[in-house]
Write a protein that holds these residues in place. Structure first.
Motif, PDB file in Angstrom:
ATOM      1  N   HIS A 183       0.860  -1.175  -0.099  1.00  0.00           N
ATOM      2  CA  HIS A 183       0.053  -0.014   0.120  1.00  0.00           C
ATOM      3  C   HIS A 183       0.968   1.116   0.124  1.00  0.00           C
ATOM      4  CE1 HIS A 183      -3.892  -1.838   0.419  1.00  0.00           C
ATOM      5  NE2 HIS A 183      -3.394  -2.782   1.132  1.00  0.00           N
ATOM      6  N   LYS A 184       2.008   1.154   0.901  1.00  0.00           N
ATOM      7  CA  LYS A 184       2.755   2.453   0.661  1.00  0.00           C
ATOM      8  C   LYS A 184       3.624   2.420  -0.416  1.00  0.00           C
ATOM      9  CE  LYS A 184       3.826   2.510   5.766  1.00  0.00           C
ATOM     10  NZ  LYS A 184       4.815   2.638   6.713  1.00  0.00           N
ATOM     11  N   ALA A 185       4.060   1.321  -1.189  1.00  0.00           N
ATOM     12  CA  ALA A 185       4.712   1.269  -2.343  1.00  0.00           C
ATOM     13  C   ALA A 185       3.684   1.968  -3.418  1.00  0.00           C
ATOM     14  CB  ALA A 185       5.275   0.025  -2.589  1.00  0.00           C
ATOM     15  N   LYS A 186       2.583   1.514  -3.353  1.00  0.00           N
ATOM     16  CA  LYS A 186       1.377   1.773  -4.282  1.00  0.00           C
ATOM     17  C   LYS A 186       1.417   3.592  -4.100  1.00  0.00           C
ATOM     18  CE  LYS A 186      -3.012   1.619  -3.586  1.00  0.00           C
ATOM     19  NZ  LYS A 186      -3.772   2.957  -3.627  1.00  0.00           N
ATOM     20  N   ARG A 187       1.120   3.925  -3.011  1.00  0.00           N
ATOM     21  CA  ARG A 187       0.894   5.376  -2.905  1.00  0.00           C
ATOM     22  C   ARG A 187       2.182   6.305  -3.506  1.00  0.00           C
ATOM     23  NH1 ARG A 187      -1.527   4.063   1.840  1.00  0.00           N
ATOM     24  NH2 ARG A 187       0.678   4.337   2.938  1.00  0.00           N
ATOM     25  N   THR A 188       3.288   5.543  -3.043  1.00  0.00           N
ATOM     26  CA  THR A 188       4.676   6.268  -3.793  1.00  0.00           C
ATOM     27  C   THR A 188       4.818   6.373  -5.270  1.00  0.00           C
ATOM     28  OG1 THR A 188       5.720   5.509  -1.616  1.00  0.00           O
ATOM     29  CG2 THR A 188       7.054   6.405  -3.496  1.00  0.00           C
ATOM     30  N   PHE A 189       4.505   5.121  -5.839  1.00  0.00           N
ATOM     31  CA  PHE A 189       4.425   5.313  -7.312  1.00  0.00           C
ATOM     32  C   PHE A 189       3.473   5.837  -7.833  1.00  0.00           C
ATOM     33  CE2 PHE A 189       6.340   0.650  -6.446  1.00  0.00           C
ATOM     34  CZ  PHE A 189       7.720   1.160  -6.704  1.00  0.00           C
ATOM     35  N   GLU A 190       2.350   5.922  -7.446  1.00  0.00           N
ATOM     36  CA  GLU A 190       1.171   7.000  -7.823  1.00  0.00           C
ATOM     37  C   GLU A 190       1.681   8.495  -7.547  1.00  0.00           C
ATOM     38  OE1 GLU A 190      -2.836   4.508  -7.193  1.00  0.00           O
ATOM     39  OE2 GLU A 190      -2.151   5.704  -5.263  1.00  0.00           O
ATOM     40  N   TYR A 191       2.159   8.885  -6.701  1.00  0.00           N
ATOM     41  CA  TYR A 191       2.699  10.281  -6.309  1.00  0.00           C
ATOM     42  C   TYR A 191       3.713  10.599  -7.649  1.00  0.00           C
ATOM     43  CZ  TYR A 191       5.368  13.948  -4.417  1.00  0.00           C
ATOM     44  OH  TYR A 191       6.088  15.319  -4.250  1.00  0.00           O
TER      45      TYR A 191
END
Length: 887
Positions: free
Chosen positions: A136-144
């Protein structure tokens, strides 16, 4: 999947400029120039340190993550949660360095980042979270990254890794849409797409299909990945996966081509070995002249020391080749060797054991099937294909063999009991003599093996003369003292000290005695030492009393023995019929029961089952014979009425429906407080209907409750006692018993055989998954150095949770008990991950026994309640019930 910059020209210019400034710094004492140089290089150094830490972690993951070659591999193996946990020091450092780089050096104005490596730093943070499996943290970072750097090349890589996140989170529809969007963006401007994305796209897409077991759809993308000229390791893995998929589809020729291509890439030994094994199992008798060359290669692999841990797979491949050559007996021998030599590959051991069990099951050799299913279940992981089905089959076989053993045991005991004392003692004495000889032989062999192992340790360059063979690599396993000693040590670590005997690897040997004998349960069993069924509990198996103790020497004991045989044979008939659909064996068991015990209590049911079974087998004469016996001997039974009148059960069903309708009406009256109507309806039902029994029990219960309302309490108690006595197996019996227990007061349970489990009122605690959580340790002050363990917990946190800002506090729960709290955790999942990680850490709890401490997770709002109550056992019951129930 480490990203490389593609805009090389800018990089070269930047490098030349940095070198120029560096030269200026070295030739001039210009503090301003030196400051400029440090600013230019500082952000890259910070990023470089983080990237190197990530690379070290990925290298460590590649070493520790294990592939299961018995299943089709995924394209990427990110390991287990435990593997990810071990990467925390590397990934946390990468996140820390990248975060500091962003905080200190980012200059974002005019809608553009002016400092290089800042976007890479954000991307590095996402990768580190990805490898930590914090998707979930990785997903938010890649979306950013995708949104922040819409005009930069890095957005393509962020999209690709975002799709990888969705794959690992099993959100395949989102992965599909992300990859579709990425493909559209790539097609708009192909020249702007980094080569790493072009190569990685088919890999991520193929992995998405493989994780969903949609192997057909994965093939095109795997082939596309091969054409993209991947790095050697991933190229070999992709070709191996293609081989696996084609082999699963029985396209052996294509599979062989890809396995050979895998080997030519010279991959890791494990991958190369499994490719060679799978290549051997692709042997196709339709197109190949013979298996001589394949067997020769596999035999050669068996003799190589480096394959000691892989012998189970080699024997399995040899068995597959033998099966294809119609050499079933040889194939069985190889499978047995595969099971016996399996050291660490539980999946392979289970696979081989199940294949053996299936072979014997198909051949109706159920005892042998049970033995190998039992072996498989002991080592089989829950993710094994058809695990639940195999487990059920194993339980059915266990049930079958247990009943077979009852028949064998009681037959043998009865045979011994029927002999004269002289003949009986002769047999028993012979058994004891052979037992002593066998134990002496085992003792000598065990001493010889230990001497050989000790000798090989002291003289590693010499071989034991007792083995009669030379030493050296490539020779037979038992001619090599080094490998023999290794094997002996590994065996003791895995199995402990085991006797050298048949089926030494099975946990329940009583269930597999005398496998090769004919499986007719009506025959009397042999009394040979290999199958002594007089398994009597005694202190000394070398004394006659051991074998005489439970012999049915009296009429009473003989009757009890016969009842055991009757029940076992009756059970066997149903097990063969219902669990294994083996009607001939079922009929054999039922007919054997009638032949031996023509007056047994199961006669009516046995006749009916034989009638139905022979009808299914189209043995009309036999079916009519047993129908005739049933009708003649049990004319008033429901079975007789059913056989004579096929509509009989329709009438029974109609009567049952009438009873249910009346019960529902009566229950509604009870709920409305119409107790006299309840009493009247219940009496009418009990006098009118004879079945179903469960409905009658419910009428009795409603009647009793109505009596309690309209008469005195004593009448209620009498009615309930009558119900409990009359319907002991009904659903309402526990309800009635609870009321009786209340009326009678406390019950004396001191004479109970089992101590009742302590029950707790847990209503004081509330389970709220959204609450913040604390990990807690309850420690005995007299046994634990509190300061030392706090230091160890701090060390553990620094190593594995350095970014989580976890605090440690300590208070006294009472005069001798410390309460250490670690937190806070925002979710139950995070708290439980921490709980499992620290509770299994040997460093933290070194030199402590499990009785010295208790660990659990507790919500912040439950902590004051616990501190006030101070009952650790009570909260542990709540913790296990609410936190660990699904673990």
């Amino acid at each position: 999947m480490i990203r490389l910059k593609s805009h090389r020209i800018k990089g070269i210019i930047a490098l030349l400029f940095i070198l120029l400034v560096a030269y200026s710094c070295s030739t001039k004492k210009n503090s301003f120039t030196r400051r400029v140089f440090h600013n230019l290089t500082g952000h890259y150094n910070m990023y470089w340190n983080g990237r190197e830490s990530l690379r070290e972690g990925v290298a460590e993951l590649n070493k520790s993550a294990k592939d299961n070659y018995n299943l089709i591999l995924p394209v990427f193996n990110y390991g287990t949660e435990a593997n990810a946990q071990s990467l925390n020091p590397y990934m946390d450092k990468a996140i820390e360095k990248a975060s500091i780089n962003v905080q200190r050096h980012s200059m974002y104005f005019e809608h553009k980042e002016q400092v290089r490596w800042i976007d890479d730093s954000y991307f590095l943070i996402g990768q580190a979270y990805f490898y930590k499996q914090e998707y979930h943290k990785a997903k938010r970072t890649f979306e950013y990254v995708m949104n922040k750097y819409k005009d930069e090349e890095i957005r393509y890589e962020a999209m690709l890794w975002l799709a990888g996140c969705y794959n690992q989170m099993e959100k395949y529809k989102k992965a599909q849409s992300t990859l579709d969007y990425l493909k559209n963006e790539m097609d708009k401007d192909p020249g702007d797409v980094p080569s790493s994305v072009i190569k990685g796209f088919p890999l991520v897409k193929a992995n998405m299909y493989i994780l969903q077991e949609k192997y057909d759809q994965a093939i095109d993308y795997l082939v596309d990945a091969v054409y993209q000229r991947q790095k050697k390791a991933i190229d070999a893995r992709v070709k191996f996966i293609l081989g696996q998929i084609y082999q699963s589809q029985d396209e052996l020729y294509r599979a062989s081509d890809y396995y050979m291509a895998t080997i030519k890439r010279n991959p890791s030994y494990e991958l190369s070995f499994n490719a060679a094994i799978n290549l051997a199992t692709c042997y196709d008798t339709r197109y190949e002249e013979g298996s001589k060359a394949i067997r020769k290669k596999l035999d050669k692999m068996l003799k190589e020391d480096k394959n000691l841990d892989y012998r189970d797979q080699i024997y399995y491949a040899l068995s597959d080749v033998a099966y294809k050559d119609n050499e079933d007996s040889l194939a069985i021998d190889y499978l047995r060797l595969s099971v016996a030599t399996s050291v660490s590959n539980d999946f392979q051991k289970a696979t081989s054991a199940i294949k053996l069990g299936t072979y014997f099951f198909d051949g109706k050799k159920y005892r042998m099937a049970q033995a190998y299913y039992d072996t498989a279940i002991q080592v089989m992981p829950k993710e094994f294909p058809d695990y639940e089905k195999i487990k059920a089959s194993s339980e059915f076989l266990n049930e079958l063999v247990e009943n077979l053993i009852v028949v064998q045991t009681e037959d043998s005991l009865q045979m011994l009991a029927s002999m004269s004392e002289t003949d009986r003692n002769v047999i028993i004495d012979k058994i004891i003599e052979e037992l002593k000889a066998k134990e002496e032989k085992e003792k000598e062999e065990a001493e010889m093996r230990e001497q050989m192992a000790a000798s090989s340790l002291n003289n590693p360059g010499t071989s034991s003369p007792t083995m009669g063979g030379p030493t050296g690599r490539g020779k037979w396993y038992f001619y090599n003292p080094q490998t023999l000693n290794f094997g002996f040590g590994e065996f003791k670590k895995k199995w402990g000290n085991r006797k050298l005997e048949d089926n030494w690897f099975l946990s329940n040997k009583k269930a597999i005695a005398n496998f090769e004998e004919e499986e007719l349960i009506t025959e009397n069993d042999s009394l040979s030492t290999g199958n002594d069924s007089t398994a009597v509990v005694s202190n000394d198996a070398h004394q006659r009393a051991y074998y005489l103790k439970d012999l049915p020497m009296t009429e009473e004991k003989l009757d009890a023995s016969n009842l055991k045989v009757i029940d076992a044979m009756y059970n066997l008939g149903f097990i063969y019929k219902d669990k294994f659909s083996d009607l001939p064996r079922s009929n054999e068991s039922f007919e054997g029961l009638i032949s031996r015990y023509p007056e047994n209590e199961h006669l009516l049911q046995t006749y009916y089952q034989l009638y139905r079974s022979f009808t299914k087998m189209d043995s009309i004469d036999k079916a009519e014979y047993y129908k005739s016996l049933l009708v003649q001997q049990f004319p008033d039974s429901d079975y007789a009425k059913l056989l004579l009148d096929p509509d009989y059960y329709k009438e029974l069903e109609a009567e049952k429906n009438r009873a249910i309708t009346l019960y529902n009406e009566t229950y509604d009256h009870y709920a409305s407080g119409h107790y006299y109507t309840v009493y009247s309806n219940s009496n009418r039902a009990l006098s009118t209907f004879e079945e179903p029994e469960e409905i009658l029990a419910k009428f009795e219960y409603l009647r009793a409750l109505a009596i309690g309302k309209i008469e005195v309490v004593d009448s209620l108690q009498v009615a309930l006692e009558e119900l409990v006595k009359k319907y002991p197996g009904s659903e309402v019996k526990p309800l009635a018993q609870n009321i009786l227990d209340y009326l009678n007061g406390p019950i004396d349970t001191t004479s109970a055989k089992e101590e009742p489990q302590e029950s707790f009122d847990l209503s004081m605690y509330e389970f709220n998954p959204k609450s913040k959580q604390i990990f807690a340790l309850v420690l005995d002050d007299s046994k634990v150095n509190i300061n030392a363990i706090k230091v160890r917990i701090s060390d553990f946190n620094s190593k594995y949770y350095s970014l989580d800002n976890i605090s440690i506090t300590n208070i006294l729960l009472n005069s001798s008990t410390h309460f250490v709290m670690v937190g806070n955790f925002n979710t139950v999942e995070r708290a439980l991950n921490y709980y499992h990680a620290i509770m299994s850490n040997e460093y933290v709890f070194a030199n402590l026994s499990e009785d010295d401490y208790n660990g659990f997770v507790i919500a912040q709002e439950n902590y004051p309640v616990f501190y006030k109550d101070k009952d650790v056992d009570k909260y542990l019951a709540f913790f296990k019930q609410n936190y660990l129930a699904n673990q």
